[in-house]
Design a protein around this motif. Structure first.
Motif, PDB file in Angstrom:
ATOM      1  N   PRO A 341       2.525  -5.744   2.799  1.00 47.38           N
ATOM      2  CA  PRO A 341       1.622  -6.772   2.270  1.00 47.38           C
ATOM      3  C   PRO A 341       0.868  -6.320   1.027  1.00 47.38           C
ATOM      4  O   PRO A 341       0.269  -7.138   0.331  1.00 47.38           O
ATOM      5  CB  PRO A 341       0.648  -6.999   3.432  1.00 47.38           C
ATOM      6  N   ARG A 342       0.870  -5.018   0.727  1.00 43.63           N
ATOM      7  CA  ARG A 342       0.085  -4.519  -0.417  1.00 43.63           C
ATOM      8  C   ARG A 342       0.684  -3.188  -0.895  1.00 43.63           C
ATOM      9  O   ARG A 342       1.489  -2.563  -0.191  1.00 43.63           O
ATOM     10  CB  ARG A 342      -1.369  -4.307  -0.018  1.00 43.63           C
ATOM     11  N   ASP A 343       0.269  -2.752  -2.067  1.00 43.31           N
ATOM     12  CA  ASP A 343       0.644  -1.429  -2.576  1.00 43.31           C
ATOM     13  C   ASP A 343      -0.122  -0.354  -1.803  1.00 43.31           C
ATOM     14  O   ASP A 343      -1.207  -0.595  -1.272  1.00 43.31           O
ATOM     15  CB  ASP A 343       0.290  -1.292  -4.055  1.00 43.31           C
ATOM     16  N   GLY A 344       0.438   0.841  -1.764  1.00 37.76           N
ATOM     17  CA  GLY A 344      -0.264   1.963  -1.141  1.00 37.76           C
ATOM     18  C   GLY A 344       0.678   2.897  -0.422  1.00 37.76           C
ATOM     19  O   GLY A 344       1.817   3.122  -0.883  1.00 37.76           O
ATOM     20  N   GLN A 417       0.124   0.405   9.392  1.00 36.98           N
ATOM     21  CA  GLN A 417      -1.140   0.421   8.665  1.00 36.98           C
ATOM     22  C   GLN A 417      -0.897   0.977   7.263  1.00 36.98           C
ATOM     23  O   GLN A 417      -0.095   1.903   7.081  1.00 36.98           O
ATOM     24  CB  GLN A 417      -2.183   1.272   9.393  1.00 36.98           C
ATOM     25  N   PHE A 418      -1.598   0.416   6.283  1.00 38.00           N
ATOM     26  CA  PHE A 418      -1.431   0.811   4.884  1.00 38.00           C
ATOM     27  C   PHE A 418      -2.791   1.190   4.298  1.00 38.00           C
ATOM     28  O   PHE A 418      -3.822   0.651   4.702  1.00 38.00           O
ATOM     29  CB  PHE A 418      -0.817  -0.340   4.073  1.00 38.00           C
ATOM     30  N   GLY A 419      -2.768   2.131   3.373  1.00 38.41           N
ATOM     31  CA  GLY A 419      -4.005   2.549   2.740  1.00 38.41           C
ATOM     32  C   GLY A 419      -3.736   3.110   1.357  1.00 38.41           C
ATOM     33  O   GLY A 419      -2.576   3.299   0.957  1.00 38.41           O
ATOM     34  N   PRO A 420      -4.794   3.438   0.617  1.00 37.68           N
ATOM     35  CA  PRO A 420      -4.626   3.900  -0.775  1.00 37.68           C
ATOM     36  C   PRO A 420      -4.179   5.351  -0.893  1.00 37.68           C
ATOM     37  O   PRO A 420      -3.724   5.766  -1.959  1.00 37.68           O
ATOM     38  CB  PRO A 420      -6.023   3.718  -1.368  1.00 37.68           C
ATOM     39  N   GLN A 421      -4.324   6.121   0.200  1.00 39.15           N
ATOM     40  CA  GLN A 421      -3.965   7.545   0.133  1.00 39.15           C
ATOM     41  C   GLN A 421      -3.063   7.911   1.300  1.00 39.15           C
ATOM     42  O   GLN A 421      -3.195   7.375   2.416  1.00 39.15           O
ATOM     43  CB  GLN A 421      -5.216   8.419   0.173  1.00 39.15           C
ATOM     44  N   ALA A 422      -2.160   8.851   1.058  1.00 31.06           N
ATOM     45  CA  ALA A 422      -1.288   9.338   2.127  1.00 31.06           C
ATOM     46  C   ALA A 422      -2.080  10.257   3.047  1.00 31.06           C
ATOM     47  O   ALA A 422      -2.861  11.092   2.575  1.00 31.06           O
ATOM     48  CB  ALA A 422      -0.104  10.100   1.537  1.00 31.06           C
ATOM     49  N   PRO A 423      -1.922  10.129   4.369  1.00 32.49           N
ATOM     50  CA  PRO A 423      -2.622  11.030   5.284  1.00 32.49           C
ATOM     51  C   PRO A 423      -2.006  12.420   5.256  1.00 32.49           C
ATOM     52  O   PRO A 423      -0.865  12.604   4.815  1.00 32.49           O
ATOM     53  CB  PRO A 423      -2.406  10.362   6.646  1.00 32.49           C
TER      54      PRO A 423
END
Length: 434
Positions: A341-344, A417-423
């Protein structure tokens, strides 16, 4: 002692004598102790536990409630591997021929899928003609002559466990640590093995969600093995995301064969190598883990591992051509993609959610009598830590019936789950115990 007295004693935190435990298990297996009394005993064990002596007696009584296979006519140290269950866990399919190709006899009695987890039996039965309902005489012959045999549990093996598991499933006592451990070990030790490697999964897709719980289960099973005179080693391995890139029976067979050709995803390859290396050390075929890994990698590089898998498949009635021609395996009519649904970056995957989506698609069982579709499943195009752009596919759904697809896609998107940084990356092998 009468069953009532045993239930009362355990309820009050007292220790049960080994001979009383044996008599109780024997009577329950024979049907002279009713389900309602054994339900009460399971609940008492759930809250009070079993000490090491009680645990050993309980596991031994379950083991000896049925046939204990004798493989003494097969030379060498017989070694098996057991996984506590995960999503995308096709390790046994590649591990068994790898260990056998290195000279370790591998007798393996496998299970079907349980809950959200896939089963080795279901995966292997997607190979055309492959049989796992072999008589024990054929099982013994193939272990001796081929070096490996993979069958499903027979009615004669640990019948007490089969009755007790069904009872625990409907009395909210499945999660009892001593009952889980004795259930697993009674079936495994009935195979005729000398040693066992445990793959105790931990994370969102495992039955054990925390390292502490996984460690306690592993130590409990190691203790049972020691009391039975068997060497047992355990690896706690990560199940916070599906293992490899595929979920679904025929899809996982393909990935398992690719691992034997050295072309599988790194996480699946690493876990398989680590567990197989432990088997070689226990089986006396390598003096160290380093040497064992080198031997395993050699049989992959020279093609011996694939040859051994074909030999196993042919010996068990399957079509060995399917190991080279994946078009002979079950295939779906259609595919569709779940998109980001989004970039990241992918920051987490609810692995149990992915497993339940596979069940909803038809790759697993909602009920004991459910019929599975061996062709359906998922290809995970993005996993934790990998970058993604909006609209880019993250999961490919392989399906035949369109009816469940919208629900399945909704489940899969909710699992990601998506986020701006890789865990930060997690270790694949969390801990080793022996």
């Amino acid at each position: 002692m009468r069953p009532y007295e045993l239930i009362k004693a355990k309820r009050d935190g007292k220790k049960l004598a080994p001979e009383d435990i044996r008599a109780l298990i024997e009577a329950y297996t024979a049907g002279t102790v009713p389900d309602y009394q054994m339900s009460a005993m399971c609940m008492a064990v759930f809250f009070r536990g079993l000490d090491p002596v009680e645990l050993g007696a309980w596991a031994r009584a379950m083991l000896e409630s049925g046939e204990v296979l004798d493989l003494s006519d097969t030379p060498g140290v017989k070694v098996d591997k057991h996984s506590t269950g995960g999503v995308g866990d096709k390790v046994s399919v590649s591990l068994a021929p790898l260990a056998a190709a290195c000279g370790v006899p591998v007798p393996m009695i496998s299970g079907r899928g349980l809950g959200h987890t896939g089963g080795t039996v279901d995966k292997l039965l997607s190979i055309p003609g492959f049989r796992m309902d072999l008589p024990t005489s054929e099982y013994r012959r193939l272990v001796r002559e081929v070096g490996c045999c993979l069958i499903s549990q027979t009615a004669a093996i640990a019948p007490a466990d089969r009755k007790l598991y069904a009872l625990r499933d409907v009395t909210a006592t499945v999660e009892s640590l001593p009952l889980i451990a004795s259930s697993i070990m009674s079936k495994k030790l009935a195979e005729g093995i000398d040693a066992l490697v445990l793959d105790v999964k931990v994370g969102s897709g495992a039955f054990m969600k925390t390292v502490e719980d996984a460690r306690r289960l592993a130590r409990t099973m190691i203790e049972i093995g020691a009391q039975m005179g068997r060497k047992v080693t355990a690896l706690l391995t990560d199940m916070d995301q599906p293992l490899g890139r595929t979920v679904g029976n025929a899809l996982e067979i393909i990935e398992a064969v690719e691992m034997l050709r050295g072309r599988a995803p790194a996480d699946y390859t690493e876990v398989t190598l680590a567990l197989t290396a432990e088997m070689l050390v226990l089986g006396g075929k390598a003096a160290s883990i380093v040497e064992a890994r080198q031997r395993v990698q050699k049989v992959v590089a020279d093609g011996t591992a694939v040859i051994k898998l074909k030999e196993i498949v042919a010996a068990q009635g399957g079509d060995p051509r399917a190991i080279d021609d994946y078009g002979l395996l079950p295939r779906t009519r259609s595919t569709t993609d779940v998109v980001a649904p989004r970039d990241g970056f992918v920051t987490a995957i609810d692995t149990e959610g992915v497993g339940l989506a596979a069940v909803a698609l038809g790759a697993g069982r909602e009920r004991v009598d459910s019929v599975i579709d061996p062709a359906v499943g998922f290809t995970l195009l993005r996993k934790v830590g990998e970058p993604v752009m909006a609209g880019e596919p993250v999961v490919r759904v392989h399906y035949n019936s369109p009816a469940p697809v919208m629900d399945v896609k909704t489940r899969l998107l909710a699992a990601y789950q998506f986020g701006p940084q890789a865990p930060a990356p997690r270790p694949l092998v969390v801990e080793r115990l022996e």
